[in-house]
Design a protein around this motif. Structure first.
Motif, PDB file in Angstrom:
ATOM      1  N   SER A  48       0.812  -1.158  -0.028  1.00 13.61           N
ATOM      2  CA  SER A  48      -0.074  -0.051   0.012  1.00 13.61           C
ATOM      3  C   SER A  48       0.857   1.397  -0.116  1.00 13.61           C
ATOM      4  CB  SER A  48      -1.018  -0.054   1.235  1.00 13.61           C
ATOM      5  OG  SER A  48      -1.824  -1.192   1.367  1.00 13.61           O
ATOM      6  N   PRO A  49       0.289   2.464  -0.476  1.00 11.55           N
ATOM      7  CA  PRO A  49       1.146   3.799  -0.453  1.00 11.55           C
ATOM      8  C   PRO A  49       1.711   4.016   1.024  1.00 11.55           C
ATOM      9  CG  PRO A  49      -0.898   3.870  -1.549  1.00 11.55           C
ATOM     10  CD  PRO A  49      -1.024   2.687  -0.844  1.00 11.55           C
ATOM     11  N   THR A  50       0.910   3.923   1.902  1.00  8.56           N
ATOM     12  CA  THR A  50       1.239   4.457   3.292  1.00  8.56           C
ATOM     13  C   THR A  50       0.736   3.221   4.314  1.00  8.56           C
ATOM     14  OG1 THR A  50      -0.729   5.628   3.503  1.00  8.56           O
ATOM     15  CG2 THR A  50       0.907   6.844   2.648  1.00  8.56           C
ATOM     16  N   GLY A  85      -8.306   3.051   2.231  1.00  6.16           N
ATOM     17  CA  GLY A  85      -8.628   2.721   0.822  1.00  6.16           C
ATOM     18  C   GLY A  85      -9.730   3.371   0.413  1.00  6.16           C
ATOM     19  N   ASP A  86      -9.793   3.437  -0.833  1.00  9.25           N
ATOM     20  CA  ASP A  86     -10.829   3.738  -1.612  1.00  9.25           C
ATOM     21  C   ASP A  86     -11.118   3.136  -2.926  1.00  9.25           C
ATOM     22  OD1 ASP A  86     -13.169   5.193  -2.873  1.00  9.25           O
ATOM     23  OD2 ASP A  86     -12.560   7.143  -1.571  1.00  9.25           O
ATOM     24  N   SER A  95      -3.365   2.616  -9.774  1.00 10.94           N
ATOM     25  CA  SER A  95      -3.399   3.996  -9.041  1.00 10.94           C
ATOM     26  C   SER A  95      -4.583   3.593  -8.057  1.00 10.94           C
ATOM     27  CB  SER A  95      -3.599   4.894  -9.949  1.00 10.94           C
ATOM     28  OG  SER A  95      -2.610   5.047 -11.009  1.00 10.94           O
ATOM     29  N   VAL A  96      -4.178   4.410  -6.944  1.00  9.85           N
ATOM     30  CA  VAL A  96      -5.539   4.311  -5.730  1.00  9.85           C
ATOM     31  C   VAL A  96      -5.905   5.788  -5.806  1.00  9.85           C
ATOM     32  CG1 VAL A  96      -3.868   4.220  -3.896  1.00  9.85           C
ATOM     33  CG2 VAL A  96      -6.204   3.470  -3.576  1.00  9.85           C
ATOM     34  N   PHE A  97      -7.012   6.160  -5.337  1.00 10.62           N
ATOM     35  CA  PHE A  97      -7.561   7.591  -5.314  1.00 10.62           C
ATOM     36  C   PHE A  97      -8.116   7.576  -3.893  1.00 10.62           C
ATOM     37  CE2 PHE A  97     -10.107   5.477  -8.454  1.00 10.62           C
ATOM     38  CZ  PHE A  97     -11.312   6.108  -8.299  1.00 10.62           C
ATOM     39  N   VAL A  98      -8.065   8.687  -3.143  1.00 14.66           N
ATOM     40  CA  VAL A  98      -8.682   8.740  -1.782  1.00 14.66           C
ATOM     41  C   VAL A  98      -9.142  10.164  -1.929  1.00 14.66           C
ATOM     42  CG1 VAL A  98      -8.486   8.571   0.772  1.00 14.66           C
ATOM     43  CG2 VAL A  98      -7.094   7.137  -0.823  1.00 14.66           C
ATOM     44  N   ASP A  99     -10.421  10.236  -1.263  1.00 18.91           N
ATOM     45  CA  ASP A  99     -11.367  11.436  -1.218  1.00 18.91           C
ATOM     46  C   ASP A  99     -10.922  12.537   0.027  1.00 18.91           C
ATOM     47  OD1 ASP A  99     -12.780  11.050  -3.585  1.00 18.91           O
ATOM     48  OD2 ASP A  99     -14.027   9.752  -2.397  1.00 18.91           O
ATOM     49  N   GLN A 100     -10.653  13.603  -0.138  1.00 19.24           N
ATOM     50  CA  GLN A 100     -10.531  14.273   1.016  1.00 19.24           C
ATOM     51  C   GLN A 100     -11.643  15.380   1.033  1.00 19.24           C
ATOM     52  OE1 GLN A 100      -8.205  13.549   3.148  1.00 19.24           O
ATOM     53  NE2 GLN A 100      -7.202  11.794   2.102  1.00 19.24           N
ATOM     54  N   PHE A 101     -12.332  15.680   2.148  1.00 17.96           N
ATOM     55  CA  PHE A 101     -13.230  16.545   2.038  1.00 17.96           C
ATOM     56  C   PHE A 101     -13.012  18.235   2.673  1.00 17.96           C
ATOM     57  CE2 PHE A 101     -15.451  12.446   1.631  1.00 17.96           C
ATOM     58  CZ  PHE A 101     -16.091  12.693   0.487  1.00 17.96           C
ATOM     59  N   ASP A 126       8.092   1.674  -2.644  1.00 24.72           N
ATOM     60  CA  ASP A 126       8.703   2.887  -2.696  1.00 24.72           C
ATOM     61  C   ASP A 126       8.580   3.526  -3.780  1.00 24.72           C
ATOM     62  OD1 ASP A 126       9.990   2.423   0.060  1.00 24.72           O
ATOM     63  OD2 ASP A 126      11.905   1.956  -0.830  1.00 24.72           O
ATOM     64  N   SER A 127       7.775   2.852  -4.830  1.00 25.71           N
ATOM     65  CA  SER A 127       7.739   3.695  -6.110  1.00 25.71           C
ATOM     66  C   SER A 127       6.206   4.196  -6.246  1.00 25.71           C
ATOM     67  CB  SER A 127       7.709   2.476  -7.214  1.00 25.71           C
ATOM     68  OG  SER A 127       6.674   1.597  -7.238  1.00 25.71           O
ATOM     69  N   TRP A 128       5.361   4.080  -5.398  1.00 28.15           N
ATOM     70  CA  TRP A 128       4.371   5.014  -5.263  1.00 28.15           C
ATOM     71  C   TRP A 128       4.453   6.641  -5.336  1.00 28.15           C
ATOM     72  CZ3 TRP A 128      -0.342   2.999  -5.801  1.00 28.15           C
ATOM     73  CH2 TRP A 128      -0.867   1.862  -5.514  1.00 28.15           C
TER      74      TRP A 128
END
Length: 355
Positions: free
Chosen positions: A237-239, A244-245, A255-261, A278-280
């Motif tokens: 995982s990235p972190t 997750g999303d 690619s993974v994308f996460v919403d921030q409000f 480490d490649s994220w």
């Protein structure tokens, strides 16, 4: 004076034709039996596909008609035009509820009852798939679609989990696999992960595996199903505190994308080297307009780093330039008012292939 056309070696004809668009090749099948045999040969189809994998197009459906938009892979521009696709009688895959991820020019589509259909927008062919006998109407289903190079076949994966039973443990999912050549479903081992936590999402196909965000019981993880051995495992995982999303494929990378409000933004990560933690790389899409960002879905990445997104609530296409740190609506002429959208590449791969 009569000029004779020299007979070119078949190898030269092969290389010339493999550089042409699909619609031209479909017409050229009628030139002669030898050309029809050449253009229909698996080696030619693969050679033509390999020349087109970097040139993505958009495919859109307004639930009645289908459209395509050609993208300039170097830099997305506002001069794009949506062209309606004319399907032969009996081939129009109407009533599209969702366009899932594509593979090698084939697009997996779901109808309002979540029945699957494979569509090739380039050749205007489609194929309705039989229902999986292992799926229940009372359950929720995740789908995935990809290519198994070990047997040269395309597979659709169905992960069904049941409403009200997800808390009982991860064993409540049932996984089945459809093979295009045999036109049939079979059951494989259940996923050891809980796929019910994140709602219905399609699997992202990268490096021979389908990927979903799931839970291992304590943490969110990225789960991969290798289509060759049909076994589940996790990828980094990235972190460490990964929340997750949804997953997608950008520039051929997972690619993974996460919403921030707060603030209104969309973070997405791109794994530049598959399987290497480490490649994220992280990108953030920002906007001054407070809209519902959970409806944003990345679609494509240009060579200059522009990101094309679908803003589902606005029902529009949005272009984000990370260098300028700004986003704006992409103007496309002829775009339908309401649409489902995905990406694909031109190919001659048939959704009706058999053994």
């Amino acid at each position: 004076m009569k000029t004779e056309i020299p007979n070119l070696p078949e190898e030269i004809i092969f290389h010339i034709l493999s550089r042409l668009p699909v619609l031209s090749l479909c017409r050229f099948r009628c030139v002669s039996k030898s050309w029809r045999s050449l253009i229909s040969h698996p080696d030619f189809i693969k050679a033509h596909l390999n020349r087109n994998t970097k040139y993505e197009r958009l495919v859109l459906s307004d639930h009645r008609n289908w459209y395509t938009v050609e993208l300039d892979s170097s830099q997305f521009r506002h001069q794009s035009v949506a062209v309606r696709l004319d399907f032969p009688p009996g081939q129009n895959p109407r009533y599209c509820e969702e366009i899932c991820y594509s593979c090698d020019g084939l697009v997996l589509m779901l109808d309002p009852r979540f029945r699957c259909c494979l569509v090739n927008p380039s050749t205007r062919e489609s194929r309705k798939l039989p229902l999986s006998p292992f799926t229940s109407d009372s359950g929720f289903t995740d789908y995935g679609f990809g290519y198994d190079s070990s047997i040269d076949d395309y597979k659709v994966v169905n992960i069904c989990y049941y409403d009200g039973e997800a808390d009982a443990g991860c064993a409540d999912n049932v996984v089945s696999v459809y093979a295009l050549k045999t036109n049939s479903w079979r059951r494989i081992e259940n996923s050891p992960y809980d796929h019910s936590c994140f709602g219905h999402h399609s699997g992202a196909f990268v490096c021979g595996a389908l990927h979903w965000v799931a839970s291992n019981g304590t943490d969110d993880v990225i789960v991969a199903l290798d289509l060759e051995d049909e076994k589940f495992q996790t990828v980094p995982s990235p972190t460490p505190d990964f929340i997750g999303d949804r997953l997608c494929v950008l520039g051929g990378c997972l690619s993974v994308f996460v919403d921030q409000f707060v603030p209104y933004c969309l973070d997405f990560w791109v794994m530049k080297e598959y399987g290497v933690k480490d490649s994220w790389m992280k990108f953030t899409v920002t906007d001054d307009t407070p809209i519902i960002y959970e409806s944003w879905r990345p679609l494509s990445l240009s060579r200059t780093g522009q990101v094309l997104l679908n803003a589902e609530v606005k029902n529009s296409l949005v272009l984000f330039d990370p260098r300028e740190e700004e986003s704006k609506e992409l103007v496309v002429q002829g775009l339908p008012t309401h649409f489902e959208v995905g990406t694909y590449v031109e190919s001659l791969v048939s959704p009706k292939r058999q053994c």
